[in-house]
Design an enzyme around this catalytic site. Structure first.
Site, PDB file in Angstrom:
ATOM      1  CG  ASN A  12       9.231  15.543  18.468  1.00 39.26           C
ATOM      2  OD1 ASN A  12       8.632  14.940  17.587  1.00 39.26           O
ATOM      3  ND2 ASN A  12      10.501  15.822  18.360  1.00 39.26           N
ATOM      4  CB  CYS A  14      11.057  23.643  21.540  1.00 31.49           C
ATOM      5  SG  CYS A  14       9.523  24.569  21.662  1.00 31.49           S
ATOM      6  NE  ARG A  15      13.553  21.489  25.802  1.00 30.69           N
ATOM      7  CZ  ARG A  15      13.342  21.098  27.045  1.00 30.69           C
ATOM      8  NH1 ARG A  15      14.320  21.144  27.932  1.00 30.69           N
ATOM      9  NH2 ARG A  15      12.168  20.644  27.415  1.00 30.69           N
ATOM     10  CB  SER A  16      13.696  16.655  20.460  1.00 29.69           C
ATOM     11  OG  SER A  16      12.318  16.820  20.285  1.00 29.69           O
ATOM     12  CG  ASP A 128      10.646  23.859  27.378  1.00 28.57           C
ATOM     13  OD1 ASP A 128      10.647  24.348  26.228  1.00 28.57           O
ATOM     14  OD2 ASP A 128       9.689  23.215  27.836  1.00 28.57           O
TER      15      ASP A 128
END
Length: 164
Positions: A12, A14-16, A128
């Protein structure tokens, strides 16, 4: 009735949070602010309480998105208040479906790139970017932006179906 979406990756940071920021901007641009809420979480608690990765923040800001974020871990009890749980890769999808208390809750979990009509449906993962350079974060943002358009359309359709 507010429609609630939660984006989930591993930590929680980077991507989200990137998906949350982009989707919130799409919601606001569509005039659905207040009708659709977006949040994010991680499958693991490694970064709980931390802000987003500085590379995530830089890429978002460089592309006109804002982000006020503190990492948190996804809790199974959240399923009852969420309409949609959006996984950023297949590992997250499996982990979230295992956490789901009911079959109906497991059915709420979808992969983000499943909303991208041009994505290779044999590989719907958003890679990721954490262990790479800024270019990985830029690639992540492109995938998130493309999928967010289809996601917003699907959310609108579901909202209309609830109102009918």
């Amino acid at each position: 009735m507010t429609y609630r979406v939660c984006f989930v990756c591993t930590g929680n940071i980077c991507r989200s949070p990137m998906a949350e920021a982009v989707f919130r901007a799409r919601v606001e641009d569509a005039g659905l602010d207040g009708l659709v809420e977006a949040g994010s979480a991680g499958t693991d608690g490694w970064h709980e309480g931390e802000g987003a990765d500085p590379r995530t923040v830089a890429v978002l800001e460089g592309n006109g998105y804002g982000l006020d974020h503190t990492a948190r871990r996804f809790q199974p009890s959240w399923f009852s208040r969420l309409d949609l749980v959006v996984a950023l890769d297949a590992g997250h999808l499996r982990a979230l479906r295992r956490l789901a208390p009911t079959e109906q809750d497991a059915a709420k979990v979808r992969l983000l790139r499943s909303y991208d009509p041009v994505a290779d449906h044999d590989d719907l993962d958003v890679p990721d970017p954490y262990y790479g350079g800024v270019d990985g974060f830029e690639e992540c943002l492109e995938m998130v932006e493309t999928a967010s358009t289809g996601l917003l359309a699907a959310v609108r359709e579901q909202m209309e179906g609830r109102a009918a």
